[in-house]
Design a protein around this motif. Structure first.
Motif, PDB file in Angstrom:
ATOM      1  N   GLY A   2       6.867 -31.124   5.131  1.00  0.00           N
ATOM      2  CA  GLY A   2       7.228 -32.240   4.264  1.00  0.00           C
ATOM      3  C   GLY A   2       7.023 -31.948   2.786  1.00  0.00           C
ATOM      4  N   LEU A   3       6.671 -30.705   2.449  1.00  0.00           N
ATOM      5  CA  LEU A   3       6.486 -30.356   1.036  1.00  0.00           C
ATOM      6  C   LEU A   3       7.822 -30.406   0.285  1.00  0.00           C
ATOM      7  CD1 LEU A   3       4.091 -27.266   1.314  1.00  0.00           C
ATOM      8  CD2 LEU A   3       3.469 -29.600   0.651  1.00  0.00           C
ATOM      9  N   GLY A   4       7.711 -30.644  -1.011  1.00  0.00           N
ATOM     10  CA  GLY A   4       8.909 -30.630  -1.846  1.00  0.00           C
ATOM     11  C   GLY A   4       9.441 -29.211  -2.014  1.00  0.00           C
ATOM     12  N   PRO A   5      10.662 -29.089  -2.501  1.00  0.00           N
ATOM     13  CA  PRO A   5      11.296 -27.760  -2.646  1.00  0.00           C
ATOM     14  C   PRO A   5      10.475 -26.790  -3.464  1.00  0.00           C
ATOM     15  CG  PRO A   5      12.899 -29.507  -2.937  1.00  0.00           C
ATOM     16  CD  PRO A   5      11.575 -30.186  -2.882  1.00  0.00           C
ATOM     17  N   SER A   6       9.893 -27.247  -4.568  1.00  0.00           N
ATOM     18  CA  SER A   6       9.147 -26.313  -5.425  1.00  0.00           C
ATOM     19  C   SER A   6       7.887 -25.818  -4.724  1.00  0.00           C
ATOM     20  CB  SER A   6       8.782 -26.987  -6.757  1.00  0.00           C
ATOM     21  OG  SER A   6       7.980 -28.146  -6.526  1.00  0.00           O
ATOM     22  N   ASP A   7       7.177 -26.718  -4.017  1.00  0.00           N
ATOM     23  CA  ASP A   7       5.977 -26.307  -3.285  1.00  0.00           C
ATOM     24  C   ASP A   7       6.322 -25.344  -2.158  1.00  0.00           C
ATOM     25  OD1 ASP A   7       4.073 -27.645  -4.754  1.00  0.00           O
ATOM     26  OD2 ASP A   7       4.234 -29.491  -3.582  1.00  0.00           O
ATOM     27  N   ARG A   8       7.439 -25.617  -1.486  1.00  0.00           N
ATOM     28  CA  ARG A   8       7.837 -24.741  -0.387  1.00  0.00           C
ATOM     29  C   ARG A   8       8.196 -23.356  -0.908  1.00  0.00           C
ATOM     30  NH1 ARG A   8      11.555 -28.433   3.598  1.00  0.00           N
ATOM     31  NH2 ARG A   8      11.742 -26.407   4.657  1.00  0.00           N
ATOM     32  N   ALA A   9       8.862 -23.307  -2.033  1.00  0.00           N
ATOM     33  CA  ALA A   9       9.229 -22.024  -2.620  1.00  0.00           C
ATOM     34  C   ALA A   9       7.989 -21.255  -3.057  1.00  0.00           C
ATOM     35  CB  ALA A   9      10.171 -22.237  -3.798  1.00  0.00           C
ATOM     36  N   ALA A  10       7.021 -21.980  -3.663  1.00  0.00           N
ATOM     37  CA  ALA A  10       5.785 -21.320  -4.102  1.00  0.00           C
ATOM     38  C   ALA A  10       4.980 -20.819  -2.901  1.00  0.00           C
ATOM     39  CB  ALA A  10       4.950 -22.290  -4.933  1.00  0.00           C
ATOM     40  N   ALA A  59       2.471 -15.909   9.229  1.00  0.00           N
ATOM     41  CA  ALA A  59       3.604 -16.312  10.059  1.00  0.00           C
ATOM     42  C   ALA A  59       3.651 -17.830  10.198  1.00  0.00           C
ATOM     43  CB  ALA A  59       3.516 -15.655  11.429  1.00  0.00           C
ATOM     44  N   GLU A  60       2.480 -18.440  10.372  1.00  0.00           N
ATOM     45  CA  GLU A  60       2.433 -19.897  10.499  1.00  0.00           C
ATOM     46  C   GLU A  60       2.818 -20.581   9.184  1.00  0.00           C
ATOM     47  OE1 GLU A  60       1.320 -21.902  13.545  1.00  0.00           O
ATOM     48  OE2 GLU A  60       2.375 -20.034  14.009  1.00  0.00           O
ATOM     49  N   LEU A  61       2.272 -20.091   8.066  1.00  0.00           N
ATOM     50  CA  LEU A  61       2.586 -20.691   6.774  1.00  0.00           C
ATOM     51  C   LEU A  61       4.069 -20.535   6.440  1.00  0.00           C
ATOM     52  CD1 LEU A  61      -0.514 -19.579   4.642  1.00  0.00           C
ATOM     53  CD2 LEU A  61      -0.073 -21.832   5.642  1.00  0.00           C
ATOM     54  N   THR A  62       4.631 -19.375   6.764  1.00  0.00           N
ATOM     55  CA  THR A  62       6.052 -19.153   6.498  1.00  0.00           C
ATOM     56  C   THR A  62       6.922 -20.106   7.310  1.00  0.00           C
ATOM     57  OG1 THR A  62       5.618 -16.814   6.009  1.00  0.00           O
ATOM     58  CG2 THR A  62       7.890 -17.424   6.533  1.00  0.00           C
ATOM     59  N   ALA A  63       6.447 -20.448   8.521  1.00  0.00           N
ATOM     60  CA  ALA A  63       7.170 -21.402   9.372  1.00  0.00           C
ATOM     61  C   ALA A  63       6.821 -22.841   9.010  1.00  0.00           C
ATOM     62  CB  ALA A  63       6.857 -21.135  10.833  1.00  0.00           C
ATOM     63  N   ALA A 112       6.169 -19.909   0.043  1.00  0.00           N
ATOM     64  CA  ALA A 112       6.853 -18.733   0.578  1.00  0.00           C
ATOM     65  C   ALA A 112       6.582 -17.504  -0.278  1.00  0.00           C
ATOM     66  CB  ALA A 112       8.354 -19.003   0.679  1.00  0.00           C
ATOM     67  N   ALA A 113       6.580 -17.705  -1.598  1.00  0.00           N
ATOM     68  CA  ALA A 113       6.323 -16.576  -2.497  1.00  0.00           C
ATOM     69  C   ALA A 113       4.887 -16.081  -2.340  1.00  0.00           C
ATOM     70  CB  ALA A 113       6.592 -16.996  -3.937  1.00  0.00           C
ATOM     71  N   ALA A 114       3.928 -17.022  -2.189  1.00  0.00           N
ATOM     72  CA  ALA A 114       2.527 -16.631  -1.996  1.00  0.00           C
ATOM     73  C   ALA A 114       2.361 -15.861  -0.694  1.00  0.00           C
ATOM     74  CB  ALA A 114       1.636 -17.868  -2.006  1.00  0.00           C
ATOM     75  N   ALA A 115       3.046 -16.309   0.370  1.00  0.00           N
ATOM     76  CA  ALA A 115       2.964 -15.614   1.658  1.00  0.00           C
ATOM     77  C   ALA A 115       3.521 -14.206   1.544  1.00  0.00           C
ATOM     78  CB  ALA A 115       3.719 -16.415   2.717  1.00  0.00           C
ATOM     79  N   ASP A 116       4.646 -14.055   0.839  1.00  0.00           N
ATOM     80  CA  ASP A 116       5.211 -12.718   0.655  1.00  0.00           C
ATOM     81  C   ASP A 116       4.255 -11.813  -0.109  1.00  0.00           C
ATOM     82  OD1 ASP A 116       7.531 -13.259   2.012  1.00  0.00           O
ATOM     83  OD2 ASP A 116       8.672 -13.809   0.213  1.00  0.00           O
ATOM     84  N   ARG A 117       3.621 -12.399  -1.117  1.00  0.00           N
ATOM     85  CA  ARG A 117       2.690 -11.610  -1.936  1.00  0.00           C
ATOM     86  C   ARG A 117       1.484 -11.175  -1.086  1.00  0.00           C
ATOM     87  NH1 ARG A 117       2.503 -11.128  -7.418  1.00  0.00           N
ATOM     88  NH2 ARG A 117       0.498 -10.505  -8.348  1.00  0.00           N
TER      89      ARG A 117
END
Length: 417
Positions: free
Chosen positions: A37-45, A96-100, A47-52
């Motif tokens: 239910g996070l907003g687009p900006s939070d979801r993008a951040a 994996a969980e955070l990315t999902a 995902a970026a944190a998980a990649d990092r």
């Protein structure tokens, strides 16, 4: 919480910083929100944190190894790559969980239970796992702070991650303890099953002598020492447990050291000696024999047990003390023929046949002492004489003749059995 130094550039310095950090304690639990239910900006951040963080797997593994080597001596039994591999595995699961867009609690519970079983098999105690998990959580949160700050993840989400992580460390400790408790119970059950299988093999005569010699010492037995097979019957599980405790008490042994097994319909024991008595139970004892011959001793004990049951005896019995009574249970064909020849007329004597039969049997048990029989049955001695005389007339068995006396005793006791 952001740091200017790239992660992994100075492992000693980074570990020292993690060691000085203490878990945040919040007035109220501030768990991670529904990530979907996070907003687009939070979801993008996120995902970026998980990649990092995914690119920092080896940094995280090295940090965890250094922390555990310094603070958790119980992990010394595990090799460096073993520790690093486990750290990477946990980081991958969380990412994996955070990315999902899922909070990783449920997946972590399952992974921690598997991890606890694996480590318990290698002798790592639950308290060591708990301490290791706490240090691993610190290392993960330190990296998460750096990655979150670098990609602009909202501080509120990072704080909630801290809070949820430290809350979960308490649950992790409970998981580790519960799994190791369950495994301990399984080991006890497995040991009990092994002991019962060994006892059944020895008493039933199905375990080869070389296996007996090899396995006996595992259960505290000396193969060539003499042991006694005991036999008893139990009506149900509760009765069997009461019997086990009673036999152990009579032998002055800890109950968990007494080997027993269900062999057919009989409960068998391997005992160092025969008990003098077992209060409230009928127990039969075989002769003292080495373990590889104890099957024969158990067969003797079973015959004594079945004989004693038919004669309503109690206490501890042995075949040698039962005289000719075991013969009563033998040779049904002979018994049928003799019964047809001698007892048919007795059975047709009407209501008095039971009195005649019972009186004659007691007469033989009392060594033909008329007065003792009269006392036991509360009748006049002449009544005893009359009934015994009628038995001889109806059966054509003369109790003054040894052969007829033996036949009468055998037939009457077999019918009773």
């Amino acid at each position: 919480m952001a740091r200017s130094t790239p992660p992994g550039s100075n492992l000693v310095e980074e570990v020292a910083v993690i060691e000085t950090e203490t878990p945040a304690v919040w007035p109220d639990r501030r768990g991670l929100p529904d990530l979907a239910g996070l907003g687009p900006s939070d979801r993008a951040a996120l995902a970026a944190a998980a990649d990092r963080l995914r690119g920092l797997r080896d940094v995280f593994a090295d940090r965890v190894l250094a922390l555990l080597r310094r603070h958790v001596p119980g992990y010394a039994m595990l090799g460096p790559e073993d520790v690093r591999s486990s750290a990477r595995r946990f980081l991958d699961l969380v990412l994996a969980e955070l990315t999902a867009l899922r909070v990783p609690d449920a997946a972590l519970r399952e992974a921690l239970a598997d991890f606890a079983r694996e480590r318990a098999a290698r002798g790592v105690p639950a308290e060591v796992l708990t301490l290791g998990y706490q240090w691993g959580s610190r290392a993960m949160l330190a990296l998460m702070d750096q990655a979150g700050a670098a990609v602009g993840l909202r501080p509120a989400l990072l704080l909630a991650a801290h809070d949820s992580t430290w809350e979960f460390t308490h649950e992790a400790a409970e998981i580790f303890t519960r799994v190791q408790h369950d495994l301990a119970l399984e080991r006890v059950q497995f040991d009990a099953e092994r002991r019962a299988a060994f006892a059944a093999g020895v008493l039933g005569g199905t375990l080869p002598a070389e296996h007996i010699g090899h396995d006996a010492r595992l259960f505290g037995l000396v193969p060539q020492a003499r042991h006694v097979a005991l036999a008893a019957r139990a009506a149900n599980d509760a009765d069997a447990e009461a019997l086990r405790l009673a036999v152990a008490g009579a032998l002055r042994l800890p109950a968990d050291r007494l080997l027993l097994a269900q062999v057919g319909t009989v409960l068998g024991f391997i005992a160092p000696r025969a008990p003098d008595t077992v209060a409230g139970h009928l127990v039969a004892a075989g002769p003292a024999l080495p373990l590889d011959r104890l099957g024969a001793g158990f067969g003797e004990a079973v015959l004594a047990l079945e004989t004693a049951r038919q004669f309503a005896m109690s206490g501890v019995v042995r075949l040698a003390g039962l005289g000719p009574r075991p013969l009563v249970l033998a040779d049904p064909l002979t018994a049928d023929n003799l019964s047809a020849r001698h007892l048919a007329a007795l059975d047709g004597a009407g209501h008095s046949s039971n009195e005649i039969e019972h009186t004659t049997r007691v007469y033989l048990e009392c060594d033909q002492d008329v007065r003792e029989v009269a006392r036991r049955l509360a009748v006049h001695p002449n009544t005893v004489r009359y009934r015994v005389s009628r038995f001889q007339e109806l059966t054509d068995l003369n109790l003054r003749r040894t052969e007829d006396l033996v036949t009468s005793w055998w037939l009457l006791n077999r019918r009773r059995a």
